[in-house]
Scaffold this motif. Sequence first.
Motif: not given
Length: 305
Positions: A276-281, A32-39
């Motif tokens: 990206l929007t759906y992924l964040v939600l 989750l940390l890696v994915l959040a940093l990528l976003i």
Amino acid sequence: MSVASPSTEVPRVNPQKRNILIRRISRAPWWLLVLALLIIWFALSVHDKHPYPTVFRAVKQGVVTTIWVSLVAYAVALILGLIVALLRRSSNFIVYQMVTLYVEAVRGIPTLVLVYYMALAFIPKVVSLGNDLGEQLMTYRLVLPVLGTITFHSLGTWMAEFQIRDVDNAYRAIIGLSISYSAFLSEIYRAGIESVSQGQIEAAKSLGMTRWQTMRLIVLPQAFRVVLPPLGNDFIAMLKESSLVSVLGVQDITRRGQTYAASTFTFFQVYNVVALTYLVLTLTLSLAVKTMEWYLDRGKQREAD
């Protein structure tokens, strides 16, 4: 003459606590940390590059619609699913068979097909039947001994003049999504109800509780803790499948992106932002569901550790 100094004991490290620490570190959501940093990196790198700022503004307008449709449809599905689950426990043969037929039929139809069917076939047919009934009510009079003659002209006129276009596409989509998910949620409710031991139900009966009191005071509170995490996961699925309402022209995230991409031919940039929007939600909701599961299972985790 030398005096012996008191020996200092070095505390021993408990290997069990060390293993628990290693296990917890290994289970931490590093992904989750890696994915959040990528976003965050992607958002910062494109926020000032054309046409991303315009795409972000266009898609942002559909976020409220997506969340609103998902919340309303899921709330209706929760209530309808609970009713269906309770009816499936009925001792009446006809009620059980009819409700089971509803569940199996709805589960066998794809959600997109069901949304189309409710929006373009079922609801227009109901409106047409309502128009016919309204024309009959306009001339119908009910004579009562005390109240006298009662007319239904106003109600009949409203029903006769009601048009299909008066039913917004968003509400049609909500009805389709609610019916589709009610069948799946009813199975989750049924599994949660059946997880309560039969001994507790028998004990409630021995205390003189009625069937409704047993269900309301004994079964449902315990079943709620069991079904809460699956219900949260299904809401995430509902949020993603709410993109299907775009086929009816509802201005959600997907529809906003489609409209902008069709007019500018910037499909790559637009669908990057939509995804990206759906992924964040969904990630935000997934984190909330995981937190809820951890809170409910914290006692079991202490025993396992």
